[in-house]
Design a protein around this motif. Structure first.
Motif, PDB file in Angstrom:
ATOM      1  N   VAL A  47     -13.719  86.102  61.701  1.00 18.85           N
ATOM      2  CA  VAL A  47     -13.536  85.936  60.256  1.00 18.85           C
ATOM      3  C   VAL A  47     -12.131  85.413  59.945  1.00 18.85           C
ATOM      4  O   VAL A  47     -11.968  84.518  59.113  1.00 18.85           O
ATOM      5  CB  VAL A  47     -13.805  87.269  59.507  1.00 18.85           C
ATOM      6  N   HIS A  50     -11.936  81.796  60.632  1.00 17.81           N
ATOM      7  CA  HIS A  50     -12.616  81.087  59.562  1.00 17.81           C
ATOM      8  C   HIS A  50     -11.694  80.953  58.342  1.00 17.81           C
ATOM      9  O   HIS A  50     -11.564  79.875  57.753  1.00 17.81           O
ATOM     10  CB  HIS A  50     -13.885  81.847  59.194  1.00 17.81           C
ATOM     11  N   THR A  53      -8.996  78.386  58.944  1.00 14.91           N
ATOM     12  CA  THR A  53      -9.503  77.017  58.801  1.00 14.91           C
ATOM     13  C   THR A  53      -9.542  76.606  57.332  1.00 14.91           C
ATOM     14  O   THR A  53      -9.125  75.505  56.975  1.00 14.91           O
ATOM     15  CB  THR A  53     -10.922  76.914  59.413  1.00 14.91           C
ATOM     16  N   THR A 127     -17.984  84.232  55.072  1.00 12.47           N
ATOM     17  CA  THR A 127     -18.008  83.107  56.005  1.00 12.47           C
ATOM     18  C   THR A 127     -19.171  82.136  55.813  1.00 12.47           C
ATOM     19  O   THR A 127     -19.285  81.167  56.552  1.00 12.47           O
ATOM     20  CB  THR A 127     -18.065  83.623  57.461  1.00 12.47           C
ATOM     21  N   LYS A 129     -21.746  79.227  54.353  1.00 10.12           N
ATOM     22  CA  LYS A 129     -21.591  77.894  53.788  1.00 10.12           C
ATOM     23  C   LYS A 129     -21.632  77.976  52.267  1.00 10.12           C
ATOM     24  O   LYS A 129     -22.474  78.678  51.703  1.00 10.12           O
ATOM     25  CB  LYS A 129     -22.713  76.990  54.300  1.00 10.12           C
ATOM     26  N   VAL A 135     -16.657  76.900  51.223  1.00  4.75           N
ATOM     27  CA  VAL A 135     -16.662  76.544  52.639  1.00  4.75           C
ATOM     28  C   VAL A 135     -17.740  75.508  52.926  1.00  4.75           C
ATOM     29  O   VAL A 135     -18.811  75.561  52.359  1.00  4.75           O
ATOM     30  CB  VAL A 135     -16.937  77.806  53.492  1.00  4.75           C
ATOM     31  N   ASP A 138     -20.730  76.763  58.544  1.00 11.97           N
ATOM     32  CA  ASP A 138     -21.197  78.138  58.759  1.00 11.97           C
ATOM     33  C   ASP A 138     -20.515  78.719  59.993  1.00 11.97           C
ATOM     34  O   ASP A 138     -20.377  78.042  61.007  1.00 11.97           O
ATOM     35  CB  ASP A 138     -22.713  78.164  59.002  1.00 11.97           C
ATOM     36  N   THR A 139     -20.113  79.945  59.904  1.00 11.49           N
ATOM     37  CA  THR A 139     -19.565  80.669  61.051  1.00 11.49           C
ATOM     38  C   THR A 139     -20.608  81.676  61.483  1.00 11.49           C
ATOM     39  O   THR A 139     -21.057  82.490  60.693  1.00 11.49           O
ATOM     40  CB  THR A 139     -18.255  81.394  60.659  1.00 11.49           C
TER      41      THR A 139
END
Length: 193
Positions: A47, A50, A53, A127, A129, A135, A138-139
């Motif tokens: 997380v 993420h 990023t 996390t 999309k 975001v 997808d994580t």
């Protein structure tokens, strides 16, 4: 004929007691606790990566800072419940008849499962999309609360069966191992480096 039957019964009893006392026997395997601990801890770096990023992409380090603080609060809830869960499950086995023990363990397992589901929902939302941070990717996180709770429940029911075959302090020592430092979640500050 009766002597042979008695001998067989005694041998089976001795076998069951010695099997229950072996830490690596299937009836006394607490490997599921280590696996669950590992899965909970592994969510934090994923997380945070993420969030990093997103913060880099948006050029706003507050996303990372605020996200880490919020994640830490959610992780703390799971950490507290995990500690209580292990203690309560051991207490259920030690301090109750088998019928009450089963109900007690089912209750605490459900409570822990619900806490993990809440945590899973939080990290999934954080996390996913097009989440609230906008975001694009997808994580994926391997975190299945229902599956983990079922495995934990099975481990404790097996431990309960094994403990029932033990006497006195053996039972307490056997169950105290689930509350050892080996099964304690690492502090959030340590994982979130």
């Amino acid at each position: 004929m009766k002597r042979y039957n008695l001998l067989i019964v005694l041998l089976l009893l001795i076998f069951n007691v010695t099997t229950a006392q072996k830490k690596n026997s299937p009836a006394a395997d607490f490997g599921t606790l280590k696996e669950t601990k590992s899965k909970i801890e592994s969510t934090v770096p994923i997380v945070i990566g993420h969030l990093q990023t997103i913060a880099t992409k948006e050029g706003d380090n507050n996303i990372l800072t605020n996200g880490k603080i919020a994640l830490g609060k959610e992780y703390k809830k799971v950490e507290d419940e995990w500690r209580l869960y292990r203690g309560n499950m051991s207490s259920c086995i030690l301090n109750n008849s088998s019928k009450k023990s089963k109900k007690c363990m089912e209750y605490h397992n459900r409570m822990f499962r619900d806490t993990m589901i809440n945590y899973k929902n939080y990290i999934t939302y954080l996390t996913k999309k097009n989440g609230y941070l906008g975001v694009e990717g997808d994580t994926k996180i391997d975190f299945k609360p229902a599956e983990m709770a079922t495995k934990l429940s099975d481990a404790y029911f097996n431990a309960s069966d094994a403990a029932a075959r033990m006497k006195g302090n053996q039972k307490k020592e056997f169950l105290d191992q689930t509350n050892s430092e080996d099964y304690k979640l690492r502090p959030y500050a340590e994982i979130a480096q």
